[in-house]
Write an enzyme that holds these catalytic residues in place. Sequence first.
Site, PDB file in Angstrom:
ATOM      1  N   CYS A  93     -35.938  80.785  26.375  1.00  0.00           N
ATOM      2  CA  CYS A  93     -35.755  79.690  27.231  1.00  0.00           C
ATOM      3  C   CYS A  93     -37.206  78.986  27.775  1.00  0.00           C
ATOM      4  CB  CYS A  93     -34.933  80.242  28.349  1.00  0.00           C
ATOM      5  SG  CYS A  93     -34.757  78.978  29.735  1.00  0.00           S
ATOM      6  N   CYS A 111     -37.371  78.072  31.444  1.00  0.00           N
ATOM      7  CA  CYS A 111     -37.512  79.135  32.322  1.00  0.00           C
ATOM      8  C   CYS A 111     -39.116  79.589  32.342  1.00  0.00           C
ATOM      9  CB  CYS A 111     -36.760  80.417  31.981  1.00  0.00           C
ATOM     10  SG  CYS A 111     -35.019  80.025  31.436  1.00  0.00           S
ATOM     11  N   ASP A 112     -39.674  79.444  31.228  1.00  0.00           N
ATOM     12  CA  ASP A 112     -41.011  80.215  30.915  1.00  0.00           C
ATOM     13  C   ASP A 112     -41.876  79.366  30.650  1.00  0.00           C
ATOM     14  OD1 ASP A 112     -39.567  82.527  31.345  1.00  0.00           O
ATOM     15  OD2 ASP A 112     -39.220  82.820  29.063  1.00  0.00           O
TER      16      ASP A 112
END
Length: 310
Positions: free
Chosen positions: A134, A137-138
């Site tokens: 993801c 997200c990261d």
Amino acid sequence: MPAEYDIIIIGAGPGGLAAGLYAARARRKTLLIEKNITGGQIALTAVVENYPGIPEINGFDLGQAMQQQAEKYGMETAYATVSAIEPQEDRRHLVRTNEGDYLARAVIITSGADYNRLGVPGEERLTGFGVSYCATCDAAFFKDMEVAVVGGGDAAMDEGLFVTRYASKVHVIHRRDQLRASAVLQERAFANPKMHFIWNTVVEEVKGESAVESLRLRNVVTGEESELPVSAVFIFIGQTPNTSFLEGLVEMDEGKHIIVNAWMETSRPGIFAAGDVRDSSARQVVTSAGDGATAAIRADHYVTDTFKVA
Ligand SMILES: Cc1cc2nc3c(=O)[nH]c(=O)nc-3n(C[C@H](O)[C@H](O)[C@H](O)COP(=O)(O)OP(=O)(O)OC[C@H]3O[C@@H](n4cnc5c(N)ncnc54)[C@H](O)[C@@H]3O)c2cc1C
């Protein structure tokens, strides 16, 4: 006795949330069961630009808005993992979860799909320490660093482009010599100076002590091995439908997607499937939501006809 519902929906992605809205607005006692976070795949997407009527929205916010809209009409939400669906003699279905069981007159499966893994050494050990599925997200953790993206489809390009907002360079590793992504995404990817393409290549190992330090690569044409120093690897090599808890219950295709007709009816009366989990899905927010609405309308009719209720 398990709590009883007219319609139980499994999975709170766009498909399940739309089904919940339609089922609740049909005045059916409706329960949505989700094992993770509301929004499904879209909850992890920074920007959605192709949901009609909403020019641009954060995916998490879209999921929250859909849930609030359905709950306004009485949909209930339970956070649990569904492990099995068992047909009962009276045509209802027992929905088993790790938090208890429920009875449903009709069930709508909107359990979507999960990311595929590479299955190479180091991948599992370093997940969360540079191995990611993801980018939204990261990516922010890897500001001004070199990272890799694995895959050649829409998700790989979409997420890879997102990563360029943070990383200094994004190496796209693809096992073929051309991308599968849509033309628009390909154009954007090739035009981005931070994107660097490594063709005909697979990842053999993710290396690093406590975090990703490099990837061992192999060229599938020449067999030559090389090492690529990166701080992270974002993996986008497809998805597997979440249907393992339905083995033997409904007909599926070779890829384990649930086979449905145009009304989202599965091979078993009273069970419907919608969104990415079904066969021949366009795998979009809007198509999943459309499927969910169709399934709920049909499930409402099924409950009326089968259980002789208004
Ligand atoms: C990175 C990325 C970017 C994307 N960008 C876009 C975009 O811009 N526009 C667009 O239209 N589409 C986009 N998509 C595709 C879109 O997100 C999906 O098509 C859509 O989310 C599918 O919705 P769904 O409801 O069918 O399934 P999902 O979104 O996969 O939701 C399924 C839900 O079911 C839950 N679940 C699964 N099994 C169980 C169980 N046993 N018990 C309980 N709950 C369970 C899961 O936790 C999940 O929340 C993107 C996808 C990705 C991965």
